[in-house]
Design a protein around this motif. Structure first.
Motif, PDB file in Angstrom:
ATOM      1  N   LYS A 278     -29.979  27.916  37.303  1.00  0.00           N
ATOM      2  CA  LYS A 278     -30.935  28.919  36.825  1.00  0.00           C
ATOM      3  C   LYS A 278     -31.009  30.142  37.727  1.00  0.00           C
ATOM      4  O   LYS A 278     -31.128  31.279  37.242  1.00  0.00           O
ATOM      5  N   TYR A 279     -30.916  29.927  39.032  1.00  0.00           N
ATOM      6  CA  TYR A 279     -31.180  31.022  39.972  1.00  0.00           C
ATOM      7  C   TYR A 279     -30.000  31.434  40.845  1.00  0.00           C
ATOM      8  O   TYR A 279     -29.991  32.552  41.374  1.00  0.00           O
ATOM      9  N   SER A 280     -29.029  30.562  41.066  1.00  0.00           N
ATOM     10  CA  SER A 280     -27.937  30.888  41.987  1.00  0.00           C
ATOM     11  C   SER A 280     -26.881  31.743  41.307  1.00  0.00           C
ATOM     12  O   SER A 280     -26.681  31.676  40.091  1.00  0.00           O
ATOM     13  N   VAL A 281     -26.189  32.543  42.133  1.00  0.00           N
ATOM     14  CA  VAL A 281     -25.070  33.325  41.595  1.00  0.00           C
ATOM     15  C   VAL A 281     -23.870  32.432  41.337  1.00  0.00           C
ATOM     16  O   VAL A 281     -22.977  32.771  40.554  1.00  0.00           O
ATOM     17  N   ASN A 282     -23.811  31.264  42.007  1.00  0.00           N
ATOM     18  CA  ASN A 282     -22.738  30.297  41.776  1.00  0.00           C
ATOM     19  C   ASN A 282     -23.178  29.333  40.675  1.00  0.00           C
ATOM     20  O   ASN A 282     -24.286  28.816  40.707  1.00  0.00           O
ATOM     21  N   LYS A 283     -22.294  29.067  39.738  1.00  0.00           N
ATOM     22  CA  LYS A 283     -22.628  28.199  38.608  1.00  0.00           C
ATOM     23  C   LYS A 283     -21.579  27.102  38.463  1.00  0.00           C
ATOM     24  O   LYS A 283     -20.376  27.355  38.536  1.00  0.00           O
ATOM     25  N   LEU A 284     -22.049  25.869  38.256  1.00  0.00           N
ATOM     26  CA  LEU A 284     -21.140  24.779  37.912  1.00  0.00           C
ATOM     27  C   LEU A 284     -20.805  24.830  36.449  1.00  0.00           C
ATOM     28  O   LEU A 284     -21.675  25.171  35.613  1.00  0.00           O
ATOM     29  N   ASP A 285     -19.585  24.504  36.087  1.00  0.00           N
ATOM     30  CA  ASP A 285     -19.185  24.422  34.690  1.00  0.00           C
ATOM     31  C   ASP A 285     -19.639  23.072  34.154  1.00  0.00           C
ATOM     32  O   ASP A 285     -19.025  22.044  34.417  1.00  0.00           O
ATOM     33  N   LEU A 286     -20.745  23.060  33.402  1.00  0.00           N
ATOM     34  CA  LEU A 286     -21.324  21.813  32.898  1.00  0.00           C
ATOM     35  C   LEU A 286     -20.873  21.503  31.477  1.00  0.00           C
ATOM     36  O   LEU A 286     -21.366  20.554  30.861  1.00  0.00           O
ATOM     37  N   ASN A 287     -19.956  22.290  30.950  1.00  0.00           N
ATOM     38  CA  ASN A 287     -19.467  22.056  29.582  1.00  0.00           C
ATOM     39  C   ASN A 287     -18.407  20.961  29.547  1.00  0.00           C
ATOM     40  O   ASN A 287     -17.691  20.767  30.501  1.00  0.00           O
TER      41      ASN A 287
END
Length: 287
Positions: A278-287
């Motif tokens: 929600k808040y970090s610039v880094n995102k995990l690919d949860l798809n």
């Protein structure tokens, strides 16, 4: 095949770094045994020397990468950003100490521990040195596992495998500890996943290093329970495991092997993913 060899090489080098961390403590214990045969080295004093001595690892990495003028690699294996240091460190320490306190409180109220005060004013210097020592030890393990292993493997295999392998390496590094069990391994794996997620979402090691140090300090010198199988660190409280309640106290290995701890660490990891996405610039690919 090349990626497999890279992973193997990375894990071997990380193991050598952990071995390097044990040299100062081993040297101190060997010197004591030579000068005073029969003297016990299983004491808070020698443990403190061992903990503080682990600073040799970050010093070595700093010298090595700066000598090679490879600051980009140094930023990967020792990512300590210069912004909001106090804030990140404080939040990490608070999370680590409070999380352990909650796990410990559940164990005590459930009848998993008997606890007594063992504090003496003579312990004040050792108490402060252990506070510093566990911060050094916790941060050093994070540098090796979440900095070196996770950072290097992320470049070759991506975030998922970097998190998984760094957590597995961290848990495996404790297999030689006293009282180790399957539950203890799972608990350490859960702890490793949590700090790996924190390293990914924050982009550095301040928060997870402080969390690790705070957890171990609360576990040993403060509340007086085994630190992943290592006993004899109690300075404020001494807590004794009650038999037949391993799901609360983790038995001889310590509270990381308790079901309560594993569940709370999993929930905290899930919360980290939620907030990170929600808040970090880094995102995990949860798809």
């Amino acid at each position: 095949m090349k990626k497999t060899l890279f992973v193997i090489k990375t894990l071997i080098l990380a193991f050598l770094l952990l071995s390097l961390a044990s040299i100062p403590g081993g040297f101190a214990m060997g010197f004591s045994s030579a000068s005073n045969p029969g003297a016990s080295t299983d004491t808070p004093v020698f443990l403190t020397i061992t903990l503080i001595g682990e600073i040799i690892v970050p010093i070595y990495l700093l010298i090595y990468y700066r000598a090679k003028n490879n600051l980009d690699a140094l930023d990967i294996v020792m990512p300590f950003k210069k912004d909001k240091i106090a804030q990140k460190f404080g939040i990490g320490y608070l999370i680590g100490f409070l999380t352990f306190t909650i796990v410990f409180a559940v164990a005590v109220f459930g009848g998993g521990f008997t606890t007594k005060i063992v504090w003496s004013s003579k312990n004040i210097v050792l108490f402060v040195l252990m506070l510093i020592g566990f911060l050094i030890q916790g941060t050093t393990e994070e540098i090796v596992c979440r900095g070196y292993v996770q950072g290097r493997i992320t470049e070759k295999l991506g975030v998922f495998w970097a998190i998984a392998l760094s957590a597995l390496f961290f848990a495996s590094g404790h297999l030689g500890n006293a009282g180790v069990s399957l539950e203890g391994f799972v608990g350490l794996l859960a702890f490793g996943i949590l700090t790996a997620l924190l390293r990914f979402y924050t982009g550095d090691l301040w928060l997870c290093g402080a969390l690790h140090g705070a957890w171990n300090f609360a576990e040993g010198p403060f509340f007086g329970t085994p630190v992943s199988g290592i006993s004899g660190t109690e300075l404020l409280f001494k807590s004794t495991s009650v038999p037949h309640h391993p799901w609360l106290n983790g038995g001889a290995f310590g509270i990381e092997a308790s079901l309560t701890c594993i569940i709370i660490l999993i929930l905290l990891s899930a919360l980290t993913v939620y907030l990170g996405q929600k808040y970090s610039v880094n995102k995990l690919d949860l798809n």
